[in-house]
Design an enzyme around this catalytic site. Structure first.
Site, PDB file in Angstrom:
ATOM      1  N   LYS A  90       0.808  -1.227   0.000  1.00  0.00           N
ATOM      2  CA  LYS A  90       0.000   0.000   0.000  1.00  0.00           C
ATOM      3  C   LYS A  90       0.843   1.280   0.000  1.00  0.00           C
ATOM      4  O   LYS A  90       0.458   2.277  -0.600  1.00  0.00           O
ATOM      5  CB  LYS A  90      -0.921   0.020   1.223  1.00  0.00           C
ATOM      6  N   ASP A 109     -10.269   3.373   2.043  1.00  0.00           N
ATOM      7  CA  ASP A 109     -10.500   3.029   3.450  1.00  0.00           C
ATOM      8  C   ASP A 109     -10.969   4.259   4.229  1.00  0.00           C
ATOM      9  O   ASP A 109     -11.739   4.146   5.183  1.00  0.00           O
ATOM     10  CB  ASP A 109      -9.214   2.500   4.102  1.00  0.00           C
TER      11      ASP A 109
END
Ligand code: NAP
Length: 287
Positions: free
Chosen positions: A70, A107
């Site tokens: 990520k 997210d």
């Protein structure tokens, strides 16, 4: 008709629910396509770059990114959304109208949408956020809360990790963001003031170690609080059970998982959000 090529980069990937969510959306829309798992071992930056290039030329139409890539992938794209830039991590790659590869962090909005939908968080400024953990997910949560105007305390067992989180996010938010120590948790939650939103952003309580809870044994829960556990396996988690036993509203992170996937799928395909959401929620037994 386009055949949608979607997928997930990360390692390991066997337990991911993402194929189930995205396949359900494709089927509900009656679209051709697939969502595949693409394992990219830690450190294989060449493979990561190849996937970014495949997205740029249109061989794949959308990619999610998970642990351990990520952060690295955020340095491989031409454009970052404000959320991805602030958090320093990307979980969704997409191609812009001008053909650039962009990174988003769904997210952030995924967490905040689900938390607001399921907990009584009107007027975020009147709440205080208490984020347990200071890893990647904690960054997304702390950013979402502070951006909504909620003062946030981040509690981590490594002081350096908590201070780095607060330092890195501070330029991107207006509400105060402060590190705190686990030992200070009792004093913090006893402090008179507005309501606490307590978020578990550690893996503590996740199966198979589902008897564990991040809430310190013997520490009374604040009288006025709401609880969000990013962990969702098992359901309910021990943390959620404890909070509910104390009379507090408490939810797990399955709704966040769905919301971040909805946002990614809509970003890639332009599909209608409501239809995608209802297909994905049904696919994991929500509603
Ligand atoms: P991460 O980057 O590895 O961060 C984990 C954090 O938890 C670190 O601060 C770590 O501290 C701390 N921690 C780990 N074990 C601990 C313990 N026993 N006591 C206290 N702190 C502990 O992981 P992440 O990506 O942030 O993910 C965290 C959790 O959120 C995972 O369970 C993940 O599955 C979940 N998650 C859920 C969603 C969703 O959609 N619901 C989305 C993202 C993540 P150390 O570095 O000191 O170990």
């Amino acid at each position: 008709m386009r055949y949608w090529q979607l997928g997930l980069l990360g390692y390991p990937l066997e337990h991911s629910l993402s194929p189930r969510l995205h396949t359900a959306a494709l089927q509900a829309l009656g679209w051709q396509g697939e969502y595949r798992l693409y394992p990219v071992p830690p450190g294989d930056d060449r493979a990561l770059q190849q996937w970014v290039d495949r997205l740029r030329v249109g061989h794949v139409h959308g990619l999610n990114v998970t642990i351990p890539h990520k952060t690295t992938v955020a340095t491989r794209v031409e454009v970052l959304t404000p959320a991805a830039r602030a958090v320093g991590a990307v979980n969704t790659l997409f191609r812009t109208a001008s053909g650039q590869v962009a990174g988003d962090n769904t997210d952030v909005a995924g967490f905040w949408r689900d938390a607001r939908a399921r907990l009584p968080l009107e007027e975020p400024r009147h709440w205080r956020g208490l984020v347990l953990g200071a890893g990647g997910a904690a960054r997304a949560v702390a950013y979402a809360l502070a951006r909504a105007g909620m003062p946030v305390w981040v509690v981590a067992r490594r002081w350096a990790q908590a201070t780095a989180l607060a330092r890195d996010l501070a330029p991107h938010v207006t509400a105060p963001l402060r590190p705190a120590r686990w030992e200070a948790l009792g004093d913090l939650v006893r402090a008179v003031g507005p309501r606490w939103l307590i978020v578990n952003a550690t893996p503590v309580g996740m199966a198979p170690r589902s008897e564990a809870s991040p809430w310190p044994a013997g520490l009374p829960w604040p009288a006025s609080a709401a609880v969000y556990d990013l962990v969702y396996h098992p359901r309910p988690t021990r943390f959620v059970q404890q909070a509910r036993a104390a009379g507090l509203p408490a939810v797990d992170g399955l709704g966040m998982l769905v919301e971040q996937a909805v946002l990614a799928f809509v970003r890639w395909t332009g599909a209608l959000e409501a239809q995608v959401r209802s297909a994905m929620r049904a696919a994991v037994g929500l509603d």
